[in-house]
Design a protein around this motif. Sequence first.
Motif, mmCIF file in Angstrom:
data_model
loop_
_atom_site.group_PDB
_atom_site.id
_atom_site.type_symbol
_atom_site.label_atom_id
_atom_site.label_comp_id
_atom_site.label_asym_id
_atom_site.label_seq_id
_atom_site.Cartn_x
_atom_site.Cartn_y
_atom_site.Cartn_z
ATOM 1 N N SER A 1 0.841 -1.214 0.000
ATOM 2 C CA SER A 1 0.000 0.000 0.000
ATOM 3 C C SER A 1 0.866 1.249 0.000
ATOM 4 O O SER A 1 0.667 2.159 -0.813
ATOM 5 C CB SER A 1 -0.918 0.038 1.222
ATOM 6 N N ILE A 2 1.846 1.299 0.921
ATOM 7 C CA ILE A 2 2.693 2.496 1.039
ATOM 8 C C ILE A 2 3.458 2.716 -0.272
ATOM 9 O O ILE A 2 3.521 3.826 -0.792
ATOM 10 C CB ILE A 2 3.665 2.375 2.241
ATOM 11 N N LEU A 3 4.016 1.627 -0.814
ATOM 12 C CA LEU A 3 4.788 1.709 -2.056
ATOM 13 C C LEU A 3 3.958 2.329 -3.179
ATOM 14 O O LEU A 3 4.373 3.302 -3.827
ATOM 15 C CB LEU A 3 5.261 0.304 -2.454
ATOM 16 N N TRP A 4 2.755 1.801 -3.386
ATOM 17 C CA TRP A 4 1.955 2.255 -4.527
ATOM 18 C C TRP A 4 1.296 3.605 -4.298
ATOM 19 O O TRP A 4 1.184 4.399 -5.229
ATOM 20 C CB TRP A 4 0.954 1.171 -4.954
ATOM 21 N N GLY B 1 3.866 0.611 -15.224
ATOM 22 C CA GLY B 1 2.641 0.348 -14.442
ATOM 23 C C GLY B 1 2.026 -0.993 -14.807
ATOM 24 O O GLY B 1 1.616 -1.767 -13.923
ATOM 25 N N ALA B 2 1.972 -1.280 -16.121
ATOM 26 C CA ALA B 2 1.386 -2.550 -16.592
ATOM 27 C C ALA B 2 2.231 -3.742 -16.119
ATOM 28 O O ALA B 2 1.692 -4.757 -15.654
ATOM 29 C CB ALA B 2 1.284 -2.542 -18.114
ATOM 30 N N LEU B 3 3.557 -3.583 -16.211
ATOM 31 C CA LEU B 3 4.454 -4.663 -15.747
ATOM 32 C C LEU B 3 4.330 -4.860 -14.238
ATOM 33 O O LEU B 3 4.370 -5.994 -13.739
ATOM 34 C CB LEU B 3 5.905 -4.334 -16.118
ATOM 35 N N ALA B 4 4.153 -3.748 -13.527
ATOM 36 C CA ALA B 4 4.005 -3.834 -12.063
ATOM 37 C C ALA B 4 2.743 -4.624 -11.708
ATOM 38 O O ALA B 4 2.750 -5.439 -10.780
ATOM 39 C CB ALA B 4 3.955 -2.434 -11.475
ATOM 40 N N LEU B 5 1.681 -4.375 -12.472
ATOM 41 C CA LEU B 5 0.423 -5.106 -12.248
ATOM 42 C C LEU B 5 0.644 -6.607 -12.486
ATOM 43 O O LEU B 5 0.198 -7.449 -11.688
ATOM 44 C CB LEU B 5 -0.651 -4.563 -13.197
ATOM 45 N N ALA B 6 1.377 -6.919 -13.574
ATOM 46 C CA ALA B 6 1.698 -8.327 -13.873
ATOM 47 C C ALA B 6 2.534 -8.935 -12.748
ATOM 48 O O ALA B 6 2.325 -10.093 -12.353
ATOM 49 C CB ALA B 6 2.445 -8.417 -15.200
ATOM 50 N N ALA B 7 3.479 -8.148 -12.218
ATOM 51 C CA ALA B 7 4.338 -8.646 -11.135
ATOM 52 C C ALA B 7 3.529 -8.882 -9.850
ATOM 53 O O ALA B 7 3.791 -9.847 -9.117
ATOM 54 C CB ALA B 7 5.471 -7.660 -10.876
#
Lengths: 57, 231
Positions: free
Chosen positions: A19-22, B14-20
């Motif tokens: 949560s904090i990270l994002w 952002g898209a890769l982060a979602l996949a991760a």
Amino acid sequence: MTEIERVVDASRYVAAAYSILWVALVAYVVSLGSRVSRLQRELALLAEVVQRRGSEK
Amino acid sequence: MRRNWPLYLVTIGGALALAAIIGTFFVAPITVIPDTEPPILNFAQKIFYFHVPVALTSFIMFAVTAVAGVLVLVKKDKKYDTLGHISAEVAVLYAVLTMITGVLWTRAEWGVWWTWEPRLTTYFILLLLMGGYFMLRSSVEDPNRRARFSAVYGIVAFLDVPISFLSIRLIQSVHPVVFSSKGAAMETNMLVTFLIGMAAMVSFGIGLLVIRFREEVAKEELEYLKNQIGS
């Protein structure tokens, strides 16, 4: 501490970390975006002033 | 298209982060704490998939600050000073997030919020050094002197990056060493998830760095134009 209690306990820290990270990254992007659009507005205003001065001459 | 590439980089990040994130919670298995009988599940390890990429990206950003510092001293061009302090700003953002996620992992894994072991200590020193970088910048008024001083400071501060990276490999520490000369100590699906997270954080960081750099350059140009019109 039982296995389930251990996972639940760890999940609180995992949830907090994610949560904090994002929230921080998204807040930085939003603040950067708003600054860039303010800058674009100022540039447009400046271009208008320059254009007006040019036509006055 | 060419002008907007940093924005695309942030979007891809952002898209890769979602996949991760999906990989972290639905693909990578929950590990067990070694040498425990019966095996104890290690759910806090899930923090690793973003904590390490964020930390490594902060190292990349600190390296950009040091390289920009060298370029300031060699080429004496103001744009490198701008790049230096912008990369330091992004580095600090990533470093603070590394500290926060690291402290939460430490609490979950070791049962303490903080311990003075080599990695945590050297990384904390790095964060303090970067705090000093901004204090130095705000205390010098002359732009040329500020550029020179902060260039030298940025280069010297960067020396703590390899120290921090190697600290747990050279000194005995409780901090885990996942990547060593023997390779990565994890299963393939965990490694793939980690690499996607790494690509996400790097592309996100580079995208933010370039957008922030362009903003700063545009701000300086705007100020110059305003002064020109005013005079």
